[in-house]
Design a protein around this motif. Structure first.
Motif, PDB file in Angstrom:
ATOM      1  N   LYS B  11      13.361 -30.866  36.412  1.00 45.40           N
ATOM      2  CA  LYS B  11      13.253 -31.463  37.929  1.00 45.40           C
ATOM      3  C   LYS B  11      12.962 -33.031  38.736  1.00 45.40           C
ATOM      4  N   LEU B  12      13.335 -32.995  39.648  1.00 47.54           N
ATOM      5  CA  LEU B  12      13.129 -34.531  40.319  1.00 47.54           C
ATOM      6  C   LEU B  12      11.921 -34.172  40.693  1.00 47.54           C
ATOM      7  N   PRO B  13      10.931 -35.709  40.445  1.00 47.10           N
ATOM      8  CA  PRO B  13       9.710 -35.587  40.538  1.00 47.10           C
ATOM      9  C   PRO B  13       9.942 -35.127  41.960  1.00 47.10           C
ATOM     10  N   ASN B  14       8.420 -34.281  42.782  1.00 49.46           N
ATOM     11  CA  ASN B  14       8.288 -33.603  43.628  1.00 49.46           C
ATOM     12  C   ASN B  14       7.058 -34.921  44.680  1.00 49.46           C
ATOM     13  N   GLY B  15       7.335 -36.213  44.111  1.00 55.44           N
ATOM     14  CA  GLY B  15       5.923 -36.615  44.566  1.00 55.44           C
ATOM     15  C   GLY B  15       6.784 -37.011  46.273  1.00 55.44           C
ATOM     16  N   PRO B  16       7.864 -38.026  45.965  1.00 52.56           N
ATOM     17  CA  PRO B  16       8.366 -38.080  47.018  1.00 52.56           C
ATOM     18  C   PRO B  16       8.783 -37.027  48.250  1.00 52.56           C
ATOM     19  N   GLY B  17       8.900 -36.051  48.058  1.00 52.07           N
ATOM     20  CA  GLY B  17       9.137 -34.979  49.137  1.00 52.07           C
ATOM     21  C   GLY B  17       7.644 -34.235  49.977  1.00 52.07           C
ATOM     22  N   ALA B  18       6.556 -34.125  48.587  1.00 54.33           N
ATOM     23  CA  ALA B  18       5.198 -34.085  49.423  1.00 54.33           C
ATOM     24  C   ALA B  18       5.517 -35.035  50.159  1.00 54.33           C
ATOM     25  N   ALA B  19       4.841 -36.638  49.865  1.00 55.91           N
ATOM     26  CA  ALA B  19       4.494 -37.448  50.470  1.00 55.91           C
ATOM     27  C   ALA B  19       5.106 -37.993  51.695  1.00 55.91           C
ATOM     28  N   ALA B  20       6.689 -37.288  52.179  1.00 50.29           N
ATOM     29  CA  ALA B  20       7.095 -37.151  53.449  1.00 50.29           C
ATOM     30  C   ALA B  20       6.725 -35.915  54.180  1.00 50.29           C
ATOM     31  N   ILE B  21       6.199 -34.649  53.908  1.00 49.60           N
ATOM     32  CA  ILE B  21       6.238 -33.971  54.046  1.00 49.60           C
ATOM     33  C   ILE B  21       4.512 -33.756  54.573  1.00 49.60           C
ATOM     34  N   LEU B  22       3.407 -34.296  53.659  1.00 52.83           N
ATOM     35  CA  LEU B  22       1.943 -35.094  53.942  1.00 52.83           C
ATOM     36  C   LEU B  22       2.296 -35.340  55.021  1.00 52.83           C
ATOM     37  N   ALA B  23       3.048 -36.974  54.679  1.00 50.07           N
ATOM     38  CA  ALA B  23       2.716 -37.831  56.452  1.00 50.07           C
ATOM     39  C   ALA B  23       3.641 -37.315  58.082  1.00 50.07           C
ATOM     40  N   ALA B  24       4.790 -36.620  57.719  1.00 51.06           N
ATOM     41  CA  ALA B  24       4.975 -35.357  58.553  1.00 51.06           C
ATOM     42  C   ALA B  24       3.255 -34.948  59.066  1.00 51.06           C
ATOM     43  N   GLY B  25       3.114 -33.688  58.095  1.00 49.31           N
ATOM     44  CA  GLY B  25       1.154 -32.986  59.224  1.00 49.31           C
ATOM     45  C   GLY B  25       0.214 -33.942  59.384  1.00 49.31           C
ATOM     46  N   ILE B  26       0.154 -34.525  58.853  1.00 50.65           N
ATOM     47  CA  ILE B  26      -0.423 -36.329  59.477  1.00 50.65           C
ATOM     48  C   ILE B  26      -0.377 -36.357  60.547  1.00 50.65           C
ATOM     49  N   GLY B  27       1.803 -37.100  60.833  1.00 48.89           N
ATOM     50  CA  GLY B  27       1.558 -37.493  62.034  1.00 48.89           C
ATOM     51  C   GLY B  27       1.950 -36.440  63.324  1.00 48.89           C
ATOM     52  N   SER B  28       2.041 -35.048  63.333  1.00 49.65           N
ATOM     53  CA  SER B  28       1.773 -34.472  63.861  1.00 49.65           C
ATOM     54  C   SER B  28       0.664 -34.166  64.257  1.00 49.65           C
ATOM     55  N   PHE B  29      -0.941 -34.313  63.667  1.00 49.23           N
ATOM     56  CA  PHE B  29      -1.672 -33.508  63.837  1.00 49.23           C
ATOM     57  C   PHE B  29      -2.465 -35.624  64.521  1.00 49.23           C
ATOM     58  N   ALA B  30      -2.353 -36.329  64.487  1.00 47.72           N
ATOM     59  CA  ALA B  30      -2.313 -38.069  65.285  1.00 47.72           C
ATOM     60  C   ALA B  30      -1.696 -37.552  67.102  1.00 47.72           C
ATOM     61  N   LEU B  31      -0.431 -37.162  66.500  1.00 45.22           N
ATOM     62  CA  LEU B  31       0.326 -36.534  68.184  1.00 45.22           C
ATOM     63  C   LEU B  31      -0.551 -35.827  69.538  1.00 45.22           C
ATOM     64  N   GLY B  32      -1.262 -34.855  68.403  1.00 50.00           N
ATOM     65  CA  GLY B  32      -2.634 -33.786  69.060  1.00 50.00           C
ATOM     66  C   GLY B  32      -3.439 -34.523  69.827  1.00 50.00           C
ATOM     67  N   MET B  33      -4.256 -35.102  68.714  1.00 53.99           N
ATOM     68  CA  MET B  33      -5.026 -36.302  69.301  1.00 53.99           C
ATOM     69  C   MET B  33      -4.959 -37.142  70.108  1.00 53.99           C
TER      70      MET B  33
END
Lengths: 190, 112
Positions: B11-33
């Motif tokens: 498989k392709l390593p999942n690190g870059p995908g997980a990084a993009a997804i976690l960053a989007a979650g953090i960005g979304s939370f930052a927006l609400g906060m």
């Protein structure tokens, strides 16, 4: 038949970018399922893979255009304050809505929610597009990533729906009008 | 969080995908906060006025986007070419996304 410049920009923002994104979203969810879900039909060709890549990138562009035109073009016209003493609030949508208890909620809940929730959309879809650009159909072998991408796209669908719904209702109750008038077509008198 | 590279060689390593997804979650939370803070703390709301005609919305959204992009760049750099234990990261990302969504809803944001 005529439209004002502000009305035209509101239409481009809402019906052009926003509504088009909303329509594209259901397609993206179906295509992601077809491509990457274990029980989905799967993509047989590289062409389908490329199609979804382009599709998601276009969706991301639409989402950015929608929030940028909304925030920096239409919203300032919506929230502009009238000079003291002006009684006719028809050119000041926010103040018009707040002037009556029966319409104030469209601003205090509708616009207050719409202006922020809409920004979840470009963040989510840009992430989804970038992940799919990197992994393509092999996203199906990363179940956790795939589920998250589909989850984010589904939330962006909801957020865009909220933004579009309130956008339409706000424009119905207190339309953004003004600026130069553009004559689209000459009608016939009955 | 990282696993040996050879544990999933096909498989392709999942690190870059997980990084993009976690960053989007953090960005979304930052927006609400940031939206809640700008709405409830007058001084912070004034600080968020980057473009006067748009008001605090300009600063709230600009800062949230910056948080998202910076976190994404940092995580992507750290996890590039690596396979990470994705489940807890993705769960955190989804929780942050839903919290961000909830915080943008005025009746919920007004509780704070």
């Amino acid at each position: 038949m005529e439209i004002t410049v502000r009305g035209l920009w509101t239409m481009i923002h809402g019906m052009g970018f926003g509504a088009l994104y909303l329509m594209a979203c259901s397609g993206a969810l179906v295509e992601l399922w077809r491509c990457c879900w274990p029980t989905g039909p799967g993509t047989e060709s590289r062409t389908n893979d490329s199609f979804l890549r382009v599709y998601l990138v276009v969706m991301a562009a639409l989402a950015w255009l929608a929030v940028l035109t909304g925030t920096y073009v239409v919203y300032p016209w919506y929230r502009v304050a009238p000079l003291p003493g002006i009684a006719d609030l028809s050119g000041f949508p926010q103040r018009l809505l707040l002037s009556s208890p029966s319409t104030a909620g469209w601003h205090s809940i509708g616009m207050e929610w719409k202006e922020h929730v809409a920004w979840l959309v470009p963040i989510s879809i840009t992430m989804a597009a970038s992940v799919f650009l990197r992994y393509g159909r092999s996203l199906g072998t990363h179940a956790t990533l795939r589920n998250a991408v589909i989850g984010f796209v589904a939330v962006s669908f909801f957020a865009a729906g909220v933004a579009d719904f309130f956008g339409a209702m706000l424009n119905k109750n207190a339309p953004v009008r003004g600026g130069r008038t553009i004559h689209v077509m000459q009608g016939r008198r009955q | 969080m990282s696993l040996p590279q050879d544990s999933v060689p096909d498989k392709l390593p999942n690190g870059p995908g997980a990084a993009a997804i976690l960053a989007a979650g953090i960005g979304s939370f930052a927006l609400g906060m940031l939206a809640v803070l700008a709405d409830h703390v007058a001084r912070f709301g004034k600080m968020m006025i980057f473009y006067r005609p748009t008001g605090p919305l300009s600063g709230v959204t600009t800062c949230a986007v910056l948080v998202w992009l910076v976190v994404w760049a940092v995580l992507d750099r750290s996890w590039r070419g690596r396979t990470v234990r994705a489940r807890p990261l993705i769960t955190a990302a989804m929780v942050l996304l839903l919290l961000g969504l909830l915080l943008t809803f005025p009746p919920f944001g007004d509780l704070f």
